[in-house]
Design an enzyme around this catalytic site. Structure first.
Site, PDB file in Angstrom:
ATOM      1  N   HIS A  64       0.834  -1.215   0.000  1.00  0.00           N
ATOM      2  CA  HIS A  64       0.000   0.000   0.000  1.00  0.00           C
ATOM      3  C   HIS A  64       0.869   1.265   0.000  1.00  0.00           C
ATOM      4  O   HIS A  64       0.569   2.244  -0.688  1.00  0.00           O
ATOM      5  CB  HIS A  64      -0.933  -0.044   1.217  1.00  0.00           C
ATOM      6  CG  HIS A  64      -1.702   1.216   1.411  1.00  0.00           C
ATOM      7  ND1 HIS A  64      -1.466   2.083   2.455  1.00  0.00           N
ATOM      8  CD2 HIS A  64      -2.702   1.782   0.681  1.00  0.00           C
ATOM      9  CE1 HIS A  64      -2.290   3.109   2.374  1.00  0.00           C
ATOM     10  NE2 HIS A  64      -3.050   2.954   1.306  1.00  0.00           N
ATOM     11  N   GLU A  67       1.896   1.822  -3.451  1.00  0.00           N
ATOM     12  CA  GLU A  67       0.824   2.425  -4.261  1.00  0.00           C
ATOM     13  C   GLU A  67       0.873   3.958  -4.145  1.00  0.00           C
ATOM     14  O   GLU A  67       0.764   4.679  -5.134  1.00  0.00           O
ATOM     15  CB  GLU A  67      -0.533   1.894  -3.778  1.00  0.00           C
ATOM     16  CG  GLU A  67      -1.723   2.545  -4.429  1.00  0.00           C
ATOM     17  CD  GLU A  67      -2.895   2.678  -3.462  1.00  0.00           C
ATOM     18  OE1 GLU A  67      -3.302   1.680  -2.852  1.00  0.00           O
ATOM     19  OE2 GLU A  67      -3.395   3.806  -3.312  1.00  0.00           O
ATOM     20  N   HIS A  68       1.067   4.456  -2.917  1.00  0.00           N
ATOM     21  CA  HIS A  68       1.171   5.916  -2.731  1.00  0.00           C
ATOM     22  C   HIS A  68       2.386   6.480  -3.473  1.00  0.00           C
ATOM     23  O   HIS A  68       2.319   7.553  -4.077  1.00  0.00           O
ATOM     24  CB  HIS A  68       1.305   6.243  -1.246  1.00  0.00           C
ATOM     25  CG  HIS A  68      -0.012   6.261  -0.522  1.00  0.00           C
ATOM     26  ND1 HIS A  68      -0.492   7.362   0.136  1.00  0.00           N
ATOM     27  CD2 HIS A  68      -0.947   5.294  -0.361  1.00  0.00           C
ATOM     28  CE1 HIS A  68      -1.672   7.078   0.672  1.00  0.00           C
ATOM     29  NE2 HIS A  68      -1.965   5.827   0.398  1.00  0.00           N
ATOM     30  N   GLU A 144      -3.782   8.061   7.382  1.00  0.00           N
ATOM     31  CA  GLU A 144      -4.824   7.219   6.776  1.00  0.00           C
ATOM     32  C   GLU A 144      -5.195   6.087   7.729  1.00  0.00           C
ATOM     33  O   GLU A 144      -6.360   5.765   7.924  1.00  0.00           O
ATOM     34  CB  GLU A 144      -4.335   6.661   5.434  1.00  0.00           C
ATOM     35  CG  GLU A 144      -5.419   5.898   4.681  1.00  0.00           C
ATOM     36  CD  GLU A 144      -4.943   5.335   3.343  1.00  0.00           C
ATOM     37  OE1 GLU A 144      -3.773   5.562   2.962  1.00  0.00           O
ATOM     38  OE2 GLU A 144      -5.743   4.657   2.682  1.00  0.00           O
TER      39      GLU A 144
END
Lengths: 437, 435
Positions: A64, A67-68, A144
């Site tokens: 993840h 992905e950022h 997040e």
């Protein structure tokens, strides 16, 4: 009834109205296109065979995080410029990471598809991965996590529940990563992940919308298709040992009302291997929680009043197993035991008494109808294709799945409920509210 | 029966000329406006019946009345109790939804093309033959109260409650549409009957339809089902009390969270506002366009303070809210607030880049096609056009109006709307050493 039969007969052509067009490239990149000229827009999705399951212990959250980082600059584009370019062409872009995959997507005016595929291939091949950007982004990701998990008692409880239920399978770890791991990740971890997983053999390009297959194929050949081939490692897919008995977990968090949830490891669909079993699990789950007349809603909310909201879910398109779940939002902690008893009584009823013909047909018809409704959205259509390709089922098999659902019998449902949805296989979690003051 | 068809129009999307689906209009004998876009690529039909019966009509101290009425209409009918109604809908795979917003109440229907006649039977039965069963009201009310209690776990819910009250006080927009635990508790069957009798009428209502159907096929079905529905609402659909400025407040609500949720708010624009388009563009530039927006760049991209920061304007019959929201680790909240205030001040002083403005406008106009991408999105848009009496070529005009907004317009809007001292600020999260 006539309409119902007609619908079931026509089922494959309804669900997959347009045929998929495919191309494979020498370096392993795959392309799947579904042309639809109803509206002058297109959805481009780049799917990667890498997700939370591919992380090693101590490095959870890395897929993840990565992905950022895909939005933080490449050789041709500065940090943030990818999204700004898409935005200025009247499109929007984003990405999502799951346990099994990572996907990047853009909805754009159809005339921009060529440019978008070029931009995606460029950042895929030439990502910058600067430490300065990583240091800012990891802070964003911790925010997040705080927003999605730490400050949401329900999510926090479900995260604990998955970890308690599984011993070996990577679905035990949250995709966003444990905070303790996020605090220790470095840019070197990110670079190593890039080298290992962002390779052409892991890429499927999916385009749905107002495009011409030949033109898209040419552009993918010129861009993704021309990246140098590299060996593609096999996916990490360990076998979870069978449960040995019921487990129960209490979580105490600031909250207003309790919830109770149970998760059970169940099989996922392997096309041609366990169609009947997994389709029956889908039908059973629909009968329990799928509509207004679902058994859980009727018995646990409307009649016994033990919960004010209930749900259950099964995802047959995972890798290795699925954590089947059921939960109830309760008004009072004193209802916890009664709710649990009533829930298992309902499951026993489902195992012992066959669904009526009407219940069975309602479940089948609604599962099919939901696929027709999903075809209304380019995003969902592309996602269905990308997912089926990435987890190893293949998008062309989707009609086989709907056929399997159509063929489920009431006895099939009883059999899978008896075999899998049993207390001794379940892990039950209870959120006990603590004062919010 | 009046049946008007507006011709196919062309819209310019950035540099690409594309055709948009036509909106056809008809009026039933009872006065109900019907708006349709045909889409024959998927064998389904989506529709939304919008009534002038939103939460603005909730009686004082009884917030949630419109929402509860919507829930009751969708729950059962005079002919079918809850169990048989539920089984009937499921057996046809009919998705019947109901809900309320500030100005409107809506019943929505999504059906397979084959099930449309049955779906219309269900929609008309829900609308015209309510069951009013006391036992079901008790259940729906208890469950709504429990859901409202659960929602108090979320800082977002509590911020929305605060902001509604801070902006509107006793104005009809001054509470959350779903109501609070106390207000839901106070509602009784008579309240629901009164709202239904006063406002659920065909004149002023709009039925928006999109899908695999033609007007010629649709109208006879509707005339048959809705023939007995007659009348005009007590309060006409377009009538509304003005929202006036209230004193600006700053508030801290203590919650046991790790993050602070910060919400800025002020009055925005009404549908009829002369500043409508400049403010729409201004919001998109400020925080309404995700990664293209100034706040996302300054608060997240440059400083890593948040996962999300966004702004929105909600144009309503009266001036709707203009809101900015962010969530950040509690000890960083003051810094994040400072950054937002600086950006508001900066823009209010006229520091707005012309090139960036052009890109923002490009994103708004180019994004138009996506908003028409699916039947369910289309009915929402068409219903809005119908309810607020916008012209049927509104979407074409909309693109042109956005393109015509210039730098001076946006600077003028920024000077008027963005000075930081005009914004309420509420922070929700820990205090003192827990922060």
């Amino acid at each position: 009834m006539r309409l119902f039969l007609c619908l079931l007969c026509c089922l494959p052509s309804i669900a997959q109205a347009a045929s998929l067009q495919r191309a494979s490239f020498d370096n392993g990149v795959q392309l799947v296109v579904e042309e639809d000229h109803a509206s002058p827009v297109a959805m481009v999705q780049i799917w990667l065979k890498v997700g939370g399951r591919d992380e090693v212990p101590g490095k959870t959250g890395l897929a993840h995080v990565f992905e950022h980082m895909m939005f933080k600059g490449s050789k041709a584009l500065k940090a943030g410029e990818h999204s700004k370019t898409i935005s200025a062409m009247g499109g929007n872009d984003n990405a999502f990471t799951s346990t099994d995959f990572t996907a990047y997507f853009e909805t754009v005016p159809a005339a921009k598809v060529k440019q978008v595929i070029g931009m995606e291939a460029e950042r895929f091949a030439h990502l910058r991965l600067a430490d300065e950007e990583f240091q800012k982004e990891i802070k964003v990701i911790m925010e997040e996590r705080r927003m999605r998990t730490e400050d949401d008692p329900n999510s926090h409880m479900f995260e604990e529940l998955s970890a308690a239920a599984l011993r070996l399978h990577p679905y035990r770890n949250p995709v966003i990563g444990w905070m303790q791991d996020l605090q220790r990740l470095t840019i070197e971890d990110v670079r190593a992940f890039y080298q290992l997983h962002y390779i052409p053999g892991n890429v499927t390009v999916v385009v749905v919308g107002d495009v011409d297959f030949a033109a898209v194929k040419k552009q993918v050949a010129r861009t993704f298709g021309s990246i140098k081939a590299r060996p593609t490692p096999a996916r990490f897919n360990p076998q979870e040992p069978a449960p040995l008995g019921a487990k129960r977990m209490d979580v105490h968090l600031p909250a207003k009302l309790p919830i109770m949830a149970m998760v059970i490891p169940v099989p996922v669909w392997q096309a041609g291997v366990n169609d009947k079993e997994t389709a029956a699990l889908s039908v059973a789950t629909y009968a329990l929680a799928g509509g207004r007349s679902a058994l859980m809603q009727q018995q646990l909310v409307d009649q016994s009043r033990l919960a004010f909201s209930v749900d259950a879910g099964y995802d047959p398109f995972g890798m290795g197993l699925d954590l089947w779940y059921a939960y109830g939002a309760l008004r009072d902690v004193k209802d916890v035991d009664a709710f649990q008893t009533a829930m298992w009584k309902l499951m026993t009823q489902l195992a012992q008494q066959p669904l009526t013909t009407e219940q069975l047909h309602t479940a089948q018809r609604n599962i099919v109808a939901s696929e027709v409704f999903a075809r209304d959205s380019l995003y969902l259509r592309a996602k269905r294709i990308g997912r089926m390709e990435t987890v190893g089922i293949g998008a062309d098999h989707f009609d086989d799945w709907l056929n399997a659902v159509r063929q489920v019998t009431a006895e099939d449902v009883q059999k899978v409920v008896k075999q899998y949805l049993q207390p001794r296989r379940a892990t039950t979690g209870i959120l006990y509210p603590e004062s919010m003051q | 029966m009046k049946h008007i068809i507006t011709g196919l129009w062309l819209c310019l999307l950035t540099s690409t000329a594309v055709a948009s689906p036509a909106i056809e209009e008809a009026k039933l004998d009872n006065g109900l406006r019907v708006l349709l876009t045909e889409a024959h690529h998927v064998p389904m039909v989506a529709m939304q019946l919008v009534l002038p019966a939103g939460s603005r009509f909730d009686p004082e101290e009884k917030g949630g009345t419109a929402s509860l009425l919507a829930a009751m209409l969708g729950d059962h009918s005079a002919k079918h109790d809850h169990a048989t109604w539920s089984a009937w809908l499921d057996s046809e795979a009919v998705k019947l939804g109901s809900g309320a917003s500030k100005d409107t109440m809506a019943l929505s229907l999504t059906v397979l093309r084959e099930a449309l006649p049955q779906g219309l039977n269900m929609l008309s039965e829900a609308l015209l033959q309510p069951g009013w069963r006391t036992k079901r009201l008790t259940i729906l009310q208890q469950d709504a109260i429990a859901a409202a209690t659960k929602a108090q776990e979320s800082a977002g819910t509590r911020a929305a409650e605060y902001t509604a009250h801070a902006l509107y006080g006793s104005h009809p927009y001054g509470h959350r549409t779903g109501g609070s635990m106390a207000s839901l508790h106070a509602i009784n069957m008579t309240d629901l009957h009164q709202l239904y009798d006063a406002q659920c009428k065909p004149q002023g209502a709009v039925l928006a339809v999109s899908g695999d159907i033609t007007m010629k096929e649709l109208l006879p079905l509707l005339e048959t089902k809705l023939h007995d529905w007659q009348g005009a609402p007590t309060t006409a659909a377009g009538t509304m009390i003005k929202a006036t400025k209230r004193p600006v407040h700053t508030q801290h609500i203590v919650m046991p969270t790790t993050q602070m949720l910060v919400q800025f708010s002020r009055l925005g624009i009404a549908r009829s506002d002369a500043d409508f388009f400049p403010v729409l563009v201004l919001n998109h530039l400020l925080g309404g366009s995700g990664f293209g927006s100034i706040l996302m760049e300054e608060v997240r991209e440059k400083r890593g303070l948040v996962y999300g920061v966004y702004s929105y304007v909600m144009p309503l019959l009266a001036r709707g809210p203009f809101v900015i929201t962010l969530q950040t680790r509690a000890d960083q909240a003051d810094k994040a607030v400072q950054v937002v205030k600086e950006q508001l001040q900066n823009m209010a002083e006229g520091h707005i880049d012309a090139n960036r403005l052009d890109k923002t406008k490009g994103n708004l106009t180019g994004g138009f096609a996506q908003r028409m991408d699916s039947n369910r999105e289309r009915v929402g848009l068409i219903a809005m056009i119908g309810f607020y009496h916008l012209p049927l070529n509104y979407l074409q005009q909309w693109t042109k109006r956005i393109e015509s907004v210039n730098l001076a317009d946006v600077k003028r809007a920024a000077k008027h709307y963005l000075p930081p001292k005009q914004w309420n600020i509420v922070q929700l999260g820990p205090v003192g050493e827990n922060k």
